[in-house]
Scaffold this motif. Sequence first.
Motif, short mmCIF file in Angstrom:
data_model
loop_
_atom_site.label_atom_id
_atom_site.label_comp_id
_atom_site.label_asym_id
_atom_site.label_seq_id
_atom_site.Cartn_x
_atom_site.Cartn_y
_atom_site.Cartn_z
N THR A 1 -1.96 22.36 29.74
CA THR A 1 -2.83 22.19 28.58
C THR A 1 -3.22 20.73 28.44
O THR A 1 -2.36 19.84 28.54
N ILE A 2 -4.51 20.49 28.21
CA ILE A 2 -5.01 19.16 27.87
C ILE A 2 -5.59 19.24 26.48
O ILE A 2 -6.50 20.05 26.22
N SER A 3 -5.10 18.42 25.56
CA SER A 3 -5.54 18.53 24.17
C SER A 3 -5.49 17.16 23.50
O SER A 3 -4.78 16.25 23.96
N PRO B 1 3.99 25.02 21.16
CA PRO B 1 4.86 25.48 22.24
C PRO B 1 4.40 26.83 22.78
O PRO B 1 3.63 27.55 22.12
N LEU B 2 4.84 27.16 23.97
CA LEU B 2 4.50 28.45 24.55
C LEU B 2 5.00 29.57 23.65
O LEU B 2 6.12 29.53 23.14
N PHE C 1 2.36 19.95 31.22
CA PHE C 1 2.50 20.72 32.44
C PHE C 1 3.79 21.54 32.36
O PHE C 1 4.87 20.99 32.15
N THR C 2 3.67 22.86 32.57
CA THR C 2 4.83 23.75 32.59
C THR C 2 4.82 24.55 33.88
O THR C 2 3.77 25.06 34.29
N LEU D 1 -5.02 25.90 31.67
CA LEU D 1 -4.89 26.63 32.93
C LEU D 1 -3.61 27.44 32.86
O LEU D 1 -2.59 26.96 32.35
N SER D 2 -3.63 28.66 33.38
CA SER D 2 -2.43 29.48 33.33
C SER D 2 -2.47 30.55 34.42
O SER D 2 -3.53 31.06 34.77
#
Length: 543
Positions: free
Chosen positions: A7-9, A15-16, A50-51, A157-158
Motif C-alpha cells: 500500500t502507498i498512501s 491494518p490488514l 510492504f507485507t 497491490l495484492s
Amino acid sequence: MCGIHVTISPSNPPPLGQDLERRLRNRGPDHLGTVHARLYDAPCPLTLTFTSTVLSLRGDHIAKQPLVDDETGSLLCWNGEAWRIRGEALETSSDTEAVFEWLLDASRRGLVLEALRAIEGPFAFAYFDKPSKCLYYARDRLGRRSLLVKTGDHLTLSSVAESPSDDWIEVEADGCYKVDIGHAQSLHQMTPSRHAWVEDDSLVLGIGLFNTSLPTELSRLCQDSLSVRQLHQHLVKSLETRVLGIPLPPGASNSDARLAVLFSGGLDCTVLARITSEILPPGQSIDLINVAFENPRIASQHRGHSQEELYELCPDRVTGRKSFAELLKTCPGRLWRFVTVNVPYTETRAHRGEIIHLIHPHNTEMDLSIANALYFAARGDGSALVAAGSGPQPYQTTARVLLSGLGADELFGGYGRHGVAFSRNGYAGLMDELKLDVSRLGKRNLGRDDRVMAHWGREVRFPFLDETLVKWAVELPAWEKCDFGSRATGDSNLDPEKRVLRLLAQSLGMPSVAEEKKRAIQFGARTAKMESGKVKGTTSISH
C-alpha cells in the motif's frame, strides 16, 4: 508461493483485515512480515507498507520477506520462482535473495528494467527502488502468478482482493509497470507507466515469433517425427527444473509426497506424471489428485445410484482410474497414490462465498465452475489408493507442489475450435486461433487459478509453460503439432488435436492415454451447471 500486499498512501494505512490476512497467510504459511517506509523528501510525503507471506520451497532456510536492503532502504516482495536469469539456470539456495541482489546491483547501474526482463519463471513482485524512488511491479510474461491492483485514496497491490469490489483489476501480464513516486505532487498523479517485456511486439508473449508458414508438402506425424522427440526433450528439462529438489513438507517423513499431479486421467496430466516418474528418485511417491462432484442436476437423472456411485460415474473419475492403471503398468517401481477427492453438493455450497472472493475480479459462471474443481483438488483431502485392487484409505496430500497440464491445449491445438478453424480456413485459420489462445493465457486463466489453488498453501507449476518450451512450440510449424491436414491411414485412431503429444504418450507405453479425448474440467468433474442446464458460462455470478 507467497502472498503480496503493498500500500502507498499519504498516511499510515489501516491494518490488514482479518479475512485478508487469513487469505495471505494461507498462501504463505511459513512466515508473515510487514515493513513500513516513509518518504519525507518527496513532493507528496507518503507511507509505503510492504507485507509478505512465505511458502518456502527452495533452499535450506526461509527467506523472510519483505526483503530490505540496509544500505539503500530498497524493498522486495517476491512471489514465485526464478528458474533462469539471462538464460542461465539459477543455482542458489534462495531465488528470492538472488533476485533481490540482482535488482540491487542493477539499481546501482540504473538498469532495473533490463534486469527484470532477464528473469525467467512464474512470478509476481513489487520492488521499491529507494534510490530512484520508483516502484516496480509485474506478473511474468505468461501471467502464471496473481497480482491485483486498486487505485484511489491508496495505491494497493495484492495477491488476492480485500473485498470483491469493482475497484480491483488484474495486473496485465504485458510488461513491467513503473510508478515514479519521488516526483508526483499527489497520489493521483502516480500513473503507472508500462514497459513491455521486449521491444519487438511481433513476439508472442515476448517469447517467440509465431510460425505462420504454410505447408508445401505434408508428411504424417509419427512416433519417430522430430517434433515428438523434441517435445519429450523439452518436457524432461522443464520437469527436471520443477520436480527435483522439492523439500520435504514440515513434519513429513520420507514416504510422504512432496509432489502431486492434478490428475483427470487425460492426456496432458498423465504424460507429465509418466515423465516425472523417470526423473524423481525411486523412493519418492507421487500423488495423483482426482476430483469428482455431486451435481444435483446429474443426480436427478440417475436416481437409482448411490452418492458414491455417482462420484465413480464422473467422466474424470472413469478416465482417472484407467490412466492410473496404465501408469502402474508402465512404472511399476513407483509408489503412486490415486487420491479421490469427492465433494458433496453441501460442501460446494459452503465454500461458494470463499471461492467467489478468491477468483475476483473474474466473475462468470464458467470461472466459478472451473475454480470449484481446482480449489477442492488443491485441497487434496479425500481417500488414497496405492495399487489397483487395494482398498482406499482416508488421506490428505502432504505435497506442497502441484503439477498442472495447463497450456498443452493452447500450444498444440487441443480444443475443438482448433479443428473448426482448420475446416473453415485451413492452416491459416488454425494458426490465427492458436496464436490468439496462447496470447491470452494469463488474462483468461492463470491469475484466477493461482488464487484458488495457492489458498491451500501449495504452489502450482506448469511444465508446458516453461519459457523455453513455449518458444519452441510457437515457432514450430502448426502441422508438426496437430496434423489436421493429414488424416489418412496408419495411427488414425489418434485424433489430430495435440497429435504430437498423443504420439509421445504412445512412445512412453501408454496407448490408451494417447487416445483420450479432450474434456473441459468443469464437465469432467461435473462442476458445471449444477442447478440448471440453461445457465450460460458467460453469465455473471449471482451471490
